[in-house]
Design an enzyme around this catalytic site. Structure first.
Site: not given
Lengths: 646, 646
Positions: A327, A65
């Site tokens: 990230r 996501e």
């Protein structure tokens, strides 16, 4: 496929010929097409079917996501991340919906455009989130229509956070995610795969855990295809939730949402938003190391890995959904340690396949855009269909105009200062340009000590395959043959070859040697003399910015330069040198000198004038050695040319 | 093409993409197609352009005239002659028009149908003669429309011989060939290439030689594209005629009509019809040997060769037209001695290309009809187009029904008695069938001393290419693997290879090994066990007459088994194993057992029952070895099968 058992089918009538392929009407429509064999079942399957197939085969999977970034530069970086994390083989990615950020707009940072990029330019199966509260039916329908138009096929249907403290349900409005699910099914029938959110601890606003389970069941029965859960901290939480769901009759896939703790502040932020409580044992570890990011991340990775192992070992979990917070490092680390990061050197085609349904059948592209696939997709996005995997029976349609250039994803990833360091703060002549090209090839630092890791025509370091040609490329760039694209000849390597392989296993891949470069008119004159000797062995196209075009190609037919032979398939020829598209590419290739390089310098500055001179006077040359089983003769052609000049 | 000089062209706009190929709009439309590269300029050129190109290149050519035969059997033989004489490379053939024989009808012996067969089934450029006197405008228009519909593009416009002694010109009727030329140009614009007749000695009915030249000029100025002359006996006759034509402004090609004297009676007949006088020096030689056919033919060949040499040496003649009288030997001999018989082992594609304009783009066919190309063309003649060189985007269209079978050109060339000698007057069991297959392969006489030179599935002796597999084929046929089609694997032989080469020079051709046979269900059971080991290396389709179908092909996609790589071209893949067409072929392949073989015997006879048993119980099997670079494993598969059975 290797272990496929024979199947017996009774032929009804010899004149009946409408296929009968198992994957539905669209696939059987394709079954007799000549040049677009279906390479990969994935390309035709819906997300829910892919999920089911992976579950049936016991093949564990993961998804990722992301949220839309705030700035255009951040968007460019996020897209590179899509490419890198896409290499690990996620079953899908999803992009969150930020009602405050104009999520359905055409802004380069909107949810809609980020999801569009993921599908069409990165070739990733993508779910677009969408919230419904405080929005009109027309707005929502408009967003859904736009998503469909862009090739998005999956929606995560959410309520969203109400604006203001005192939210009241609107009569006939969208008050709950279930209203959105119903609306999608009403208006778009079965077009979208729909995902809904599950709360392993119950939604914080729900009357009770049981009441929340009933809400979830409503969403599923309204037409949702699968569930992704909110994050949780203990595997038991999820496993209990899953059993409770099943107990009340929810049978669709339920995917646990995994949140690898990556830092103290992001954890606090997330916990606040999701109104979750962090278990005391985790708090006890984190509090003492809260200022040590690396330590927290290591702990977060450990924790996630062990929780995921428990989930997978339970036998109830087939896929894991990761909240990446945009990230890369922690999630990738977890996935690699779990052994479900599957960086497959094998590609279905030598270039990234767009996941847009319209482009499914695309299986051939001009070689010129090999290093700029997103530009190629962008410039051909208006094409109505790809009946031959490329273009229709009549003539190749127009390429998109170069003004579209300024779009964020066509820009260089690197900021101006970095580019200046790589390409020279000050150019002293054409030779300093030759040096930049040479340093890019060799990987050696330039005279100011900086490595040249990208070029206007190639945003990434040299491809592994090009490394095979490194020595020769270095030699010719030093002397002013400024190479921007090349491939070695390949005479039947296995399709599983880690460097040049692509396509299903059991096949063989082939290439004709290719070399594309800018060079001066002096060199072109000598080159043309040399090329005479090679007759039709070498096909060439030589063009300058004004469009003066010299070629020995007998007509405007494309020359296949990459092809593959596979069991039970027609030949696939995914890369061609196409004389018509070359003239469109030429405009782009010359424009890059100015847009990316010349404009780094002040107007009228000597550096800028050097690049402008090259742009105005050099030729763009492409050479194909048709004799792929023999040793590549293109280096000999270039050597002969230099010799003639001496 | 090898010496093609580079051409410079200025690109007007990068988004303009309508080609610019030199051969007109139809050709440029094709220039960007994916799977149908134009192999040969010939396929797109009009006859008059081919003629001009050959004249410009100094490449001498010839053409052949035939007349429609009287019986269907003679028609079958004439068509074999077209195939054989077509191999020598005539620029065109022409078919005469016999007003008394219902020349425009659908009879298998009509001028129209013979010309249709030459174009569509033999792939020959063809001129259809047409006469106009005593016919209505509507009749003639009807004939021309039909010719156009059938794919004929060239008409020889003639007056024809008036019926009755006292012929009078009709007002507004077609009194002269020039009326027909004008009519064709009025009604069909430039669609047809038109040829007219020239009379080197003047037309026998003309007022004078000069008046006849003026008539000829009228015909040319009314729209004729070239002239073929009446036969003559001395080269000076033609050369004077040609100069006289040029002197009055006739500039189109004039092709001398050559008549190699083949016999005393045919010469007399022709001379009578054409009202020509045979020179005394020829009469002096012929009269004494008039009963010695061989002697006359030898003399005729000598005479024709020396006259043709004089014509060609004059520098004024570029092509020679031969009145063959439907005979083969004399004309072939003359052509070979002149050195213009060009039996080119190289083919543009591995199968004969149909000359029908609609089928120009066809460049892929199922391998099953390899030995029955006319049947394939016949059964696919209703297909509307060949957008991918075969069939459209949706699904393969229906094959023509098997009732069409009875059409004359699908029959065996050999009469019943001959077939019985080859295939056995009386069969004693399945083994006697095995023996017939084995004798066909080996070329050895059968037990009654007759060679088996054809089989129901193959009207001709074994192909040269199949000879490569002879030893293995013999072994397996003896044991009941009754082979009807096969090809060896080829891993990149030059396209100029005399046995397996095809397509333009400078290319490489490839094949996957293929084997197709009938065999018993016992062998099939063992074979299936063996095939398991080979997994996807070997694709198989196994079907019986009822349509029970066993395959390991993962879907209904075709498997390319012959392909070629050429300079400056996309890949060409002319032969495929297509699972959908296999089921249509199966009907035809099984029907041939009954139609050609079983029906040779009395009903209820043991011989007939043996063939009927095989028809009802055997399977038709095809095997493809996908690993073309390795040694062909199909023989190993068969050996393993026999071993398993022992």
């Amino acid at each position: 496929m290797v272990n496929e058992t024979p199947h017996t089918c009774s032929a009804t009538s010899s004149s009946k010929s409408d296929g009968g392929s198992s994957s539905g009407s669209e696939s059987s429509k394709d079954s007799s097409r000549c040049s677009t064999p279906v390479l990969d079942a994935d390309r035709h399957e819906r997300l829910r079917e892919k999920m089911r197939r992976r579950q049936d085969s016991g093949d564990k999977w993961f998804s990722l996501e992301f949220f839309p970034p705030r700035t255009a530069n951040a968007a460019v970086n996020l897209i590179s991340r899509f490419d890198r994390m896409g290499a690990g083989g996620p079953l899908f990615i999803d992009v969150t919906w930020h009602p405050a950020g104009d999520p359905g707009s055409d802004k380069e940072t909107s949810s809609m455009i980020i999801a569009n990029t993921a599908v069409n330019y990165c070739g990733l199966e993508t779910i677009l989130h969408m919230t419904c509260c405080n929005q009109t039916k027309d707005d929502i329908t408009g967003h859904l229509q736009k998503a469909k138009r862009l090739g998005l096929k999956n929606i995560m249907a959410l309520r969203g956070d109400p604006v203001g403290e005192e939210w009241e349900e609107e009569v006939d409005g969208f008050n709950h995610a279930v209203d959105l699910v119903k609306h999608i099914r009403n208006e778009f029938d079965d077009y979208f795969d729909i995902c809904v959110a599950g709360y392993p601890k119950g939604h914080p606003e729900a009357e009770s855990y049981e009441a929340d389970l009933r809400h979830l069941k409503e969403k599923v029965f309204a037409g949702a295809d699968f569930i992704i859960t909110q994050l949780f901290f203990r595997s038991e939480t999820f496993l209990k939730f899953m059993k409770d769901c099943q107990a009340i009759g929810i049978t669709c896939p339920i995917i646990p949402g995994i949140f690898p703790i990556q830092g103290y502040h992001s954890l606090r932020q997330l916990v606040k938003l999701s109104k979750l409580e962090v278990p005391q044992e985790i708090k006890d570890v984190i509090e003492p190391i809260k200022d040590n990011d690396a330590a927290i991340r290591n702990y977060g990775v450990e924790l996630a890995v062990s929780m995921c192992r428990e989930l997978l070992d339970s036998g109830m979990v087939h896929g894991l959904h990761f909240y990446t917070l945009n990230r890369e490092v922690a999630t990738t680390e977890v996935l690699k340690r779990l052994g479900i990061w599957k960086e497959d050197p094998r590609r279905p085609l030598p270039w990234a396949v767009s996941a847009h349904p319209k482009r499914r059948v695309e299986d051939v592209r001009p070689i010129f855009w090999a290093s700029r696939p997103k530009s190629y997709i962008y410039r051909t996005q208006e094409w109505d269909d790809f009946p031959n995997g490329r273009w229709g029976n009549s003539s190749s349609p127009a390429f998109g105009e170069l003004k579209d250039y300024y779009l964020f994803y066509l820009k260089s990833k690197s900021p101006r200062e970095e580019l200046l360091k790589m390409w020279g703060e000050e150019l002293t002549g054409e030779e300093s340009v030759f040096e930049v090209f040479t340093c890019y090839i060799t990987g050696e630092p330039n005279k100011n000590g900086y490595k040249v890791t990208c070029m206007p025509w190639n945003d990434d370091p040299l491809a592994t395959e090009t490394n095979l040609l490194k020595e020769q490329l270095e030699k010719v760039n030093r002397r002013g043959i400024l190479t921007i694209n090349s491939q070695p000849n390949i005479n039947g390597k296995p399709s599983t070859d880690p460097v040049v392989g692509w396509g299903p296993s059991g096949g063989y891949v082939f290439q004709k040697a290719y070399l594309e470069f800018f060079t001066s008119s002096e060199i072109v004159t000598a080159l043309l003399k040399v090329l005479k000797k090679y007759e039709l062995r070498v096909n060439y196209h030589i063009v300058n910015v004004k469009g003066q075009n010299i070629t020995n190609a007998p007509d405007l037919q494309p020359n296949a330069v990459t092809w593959g032979i596979f069991p039970g398939r027609e030949i696939i020829q995914p890369t061609v040198v196409d004389p018509v598209s070359f003239l469109s590419w030429k405009d782009e290739a010359f424009a890059l000198w100015i847009e990316q390089w010349a404009k780094l310098y002040e107007e009228e500055s000597p550096s800028r004038m050097i690049i402008q001179y090259i742009h105005d006077n050099y030729y763009l040359v492409n050479l194909v050695d048709n004799d792929f089983p023999l040793e590549n003769c293109l280096w000999q052609v270039v050597d002969d040319t230099f010799e003639l000049l001496n």
